[in-house]
Scaffold this motif. Structure first.
Motif, short mmCIF file in Angstrom:
data_model
loop_
_atom_site.label_atom_id
_atom_site.label_comp_id
_atom_site.label_asym_id
_atom_site.label_seq_id
_atom_site.Cartn_x
_atom_site.Cartn_y
_atom_site.Cartn_z
N PRO A 138 0.81 -1.23 0.00
CA PRO A 138 0.00 0.00 0.00
C PRO A 138 0.83 1.27 0.00
N PHE A 139 2.07 1.18 0.46
CA PHE A 139 2.96 2.34 0.45
C PHE A 139 4.39 1.83 0.35
N ASN A 140 5.31 2.74 0.08
CA ASN A 140 6.70 2.39 -0.18
C ASN A 140 7.41 1.94 1.09
N LEU A 141 7.90 0.69 1.10
CA LEU A 141 8.64 0.15 2.24
C LEU A 141 10.14 0.07 1.97
N GLY A 142 10.55 0.26 0.74
CA GLY A 142 11.95 0.09 0.40
C GLY A 142 12.24 -1.35 -0.01
N VAL A 143 13.45 -1.55 -0.52
CA VAL A 143 13.82 -2.87 -1.05
C VAL A 143 13.73 -3.95 0.02
N GLY A 144 14.17 -3.63 1.24
CA GLY A 144 14.15 -4.62 2.31
C GLY A 144 12.75 -5.11 2.62
N GLY A 145 11.81 -4.19 2.74
CA GLY A 145 10.43 -4.57 3.01
C GLY A 145 9.83 -5.37 1.88
N ALA A 146 10.12 -4.98 0.64
CA ALA A 146 9.63 -5.72 -0.52
C ALA A 146 10.21 -7.13 -0.57
N MET A 147 11.48 -7.26 -0.26
CA MET A 147 12.11 -8.58 -0.29
C MET A 147 11.57 -9.49 0.80
N ARG A 148 11.26 -8.94 1.96
CA ARG A 148 10.71 -9.79 3.02
C ARG A 148 9.38 -10.38 2.57
N VAL A 149 8.57 -9.60 1.86
CA VAL A 149 7.34 -10.13 1.28
C VAL A 149 7.66 -11.31 0.36
N GLY A 150 8.70 -11.15 -0.44
CA GLY A 150 9.08 -12.22 -1.36
C GLY A 150 9.55 -13.48 -0.65
N PHE A 151 10.34 -13.32 0.40
CA PHE A 151 10.81 -14.48 1.16
C PHE A 151 9.64 -15.22 1.80
N ARG A 152 8.69 -14.48 2.35
CA ARG A 152 7.54 -15.12 2.98
C ARG A 152 6.66 -15.81 1.95
N TYR A 153 6.52 -15.20 0.78
CA TYR A 153 5.76 -15.85 -0.30
C TYR A 153 6.43 -17.17 -0.69
N ALA A 154 7.75 -17.14 -0.79
CA ALA A 154 8.47 -18.36 -1.16
C ALA A 154 8.23 -19.47 -0.16
N LEU A 155 8.30 -19.18 1.12
CA LEU A 155 8.07 -20.19 2.16
C LEU A 155 6.65 -20.74 2.08
N GLU A 156 5.68 -19.86 1.90
CA GLU A 156 4.28 -20.27 1.89
C GLU A 156 3.91 -21.07 0.65
N HIS A 157 4.69 -20.94 -0.43
CA HIS A 157 4.34 -21.61 -1.69
C HIS A 157 5.36 -22.66 -2.12
N GLY A 158 6.23 -23.07 -1.21
CA GLY A 158 7.08 -24.21 -1.47
C GLY A 158 8.32 -23.98 -2.30
N PHE A 159 8.75 -22.73 -2.46
CA PHE A 159 9.99 -22.46 -3.17
C PHE A 159 11.18 -22.60 -2.22
N GLU A 160 12.24 -23.22 -2.69
CA GLU A 160 13.41 -23.42 -1.85
C GLU A 160 14.38 -22.25 -1.91
N ASN A 161 14.45 -21.60 -3.05
CA ASN A 161 15.45 -20.55 -3.27
C ASN A 161 14.76 -19.25 -3.68
N VAL A 162 15.39 -18.14 -3.35
CA VAL A 162 14.91 -16.82 -3.76
C VAL A 162 16.07 -16.05 -4.35
N VAL A 163 15.87 -15.48 -5.54
CA VAL A 163 16.88 -14.64 -6.15
C VAL A 163 16.29 -13.26 -6.41
N GLN A 164 17.01 -12.23 -6.01
CA GLN A 164 16.57 -10.86 -6.25
C GLN A 164 17.08 -10.40 -7.61
N VAL A 165 16.16 -9.89 -8.42
CA VAL A 165 16.50 -9.30 -9.71
C VAL A 165 15.87 -7.92 -9.76
N ASP A 166 16.67 -6.90 -9.98
CA ASP A 166 16.15 -5.54 -9.99
C ASP A 166 15.28 -5.28 -11.21
#
Length: 246
Positions: free
Chosen positions: A63-91
């Motif tokens: 809903p508002f700008n959290l910065g890269v760290g906040g956005a990546m934490r969302v990604g890590f949690r999504y990965a855990l919840e959906h069975g992904f083993e690895n996460v790679v950040q691509v700008d």
């Protein structure tokens, strides 16, 4: 048999990247067949989300700008919840070549966190002035912390394996530079093995750079402060898959 790419989630933080995000997502799918791409729209007010969806990416809306760290934490949690083993950040700005993900994956057998290093002999990416001084200082200090040579500790092009994904889903820092500097301190103190591979970086394909040359001295001061506060925080104890502390 599931391929390493199918077990890997690309997380792409994006803040007002409508000019480039569609092309970057399409390149990810072209060069990394079978991979899943999650664009985290970090409070954009332009058409970033529409462009990402048009290219075939999943989109998480903040809903508002959290910065890269906040956005990546969302990604890590999504990965855990959906069975992904690895996460790679691509700008989302096109600086990271998705083809480099394959080199990062090749090191994952012996490491928990793999950095794509701009200053390790690949490509001609250059940084000058106070920002370069900060990068050198940070690399020397964090190399000692991680017990391995690191030449580009502020690189956002990085791959987290299963242990690092579990760690970062709960403890990924959202503060300025925390997503690079502090995350390495957290990983090293949690006894994650950190490695790097040389990669070539490109210039932005759209949007505005996050750091203007006139702010280089401010970057240097902030980098030192980020490292200082990272070292003040207590270490995180990482539990393995059977619940024991490692």
């Amino acid at each position: 048999m599931v391929s390493p790419l199918e077990k890997t989630l690309v997380v792409m933080p994006a803040f007002n990247e409508e000019e480039s995000v569609r092309a970057v997502v399409l390149e990810v799918f072209e060069k990394l067949p079978g991979i899943t791409c999650l664009v985290v729209n970090d409070g954009s007010w332009d058409s970033t989300s529409a462009e990402a969806r048009a290219a075939g990416a999943l989109v998480a809306e903040l809903p508002f700008n959290l910065g890269v760290g906040g956005a990546m934490r969302v990604g890590f949690r999504y990965a855990l919840e959906h069975g992904f083993e690895n996460v790679v950040q691509v700008d989302a700005d096109g600086q990271h070549d998705p083809a480099g993900v394959l080199a990062l994956l090749s090191r994952l057998e012996t490491a928990d966190l793999v950095l794509g290093a701009r200053f390790a002999g690949e490509g001609d990416y250059a940084v000058k002035g106070p920002r370069r001084w900060a990068m050198l200082m940070l690399s020397r200090f964090l190399s000692r912390t991680a017990h391995t040579k690191l030449t580009d500790t502020t690189s956002g092009f990085r791959l987290s394996g299963p242990r690092a994904v579990r760690l970062f889903a709960e403890h990924y820092p959202a503060e300025y530079l925390g997503d690079t500097i502090e995350s390495l301190v957290i990983a090293a103190r949690a006894k994650c093995v950190i490695a790097q591979v040389p990669v070539a970086m490109r210039v932005r394909s759209g949007g505005r750079p996050s750091h203007h040359p006139v702010k280089a001295a401010v970057y240097l001061a902030r980098a030192v402060l980020a490292l200082f506060f990272a070292l003040l925080r207590p270490p995180v104890l990482l539990k393995d898959s059977v619940g024991t502390v490692s």
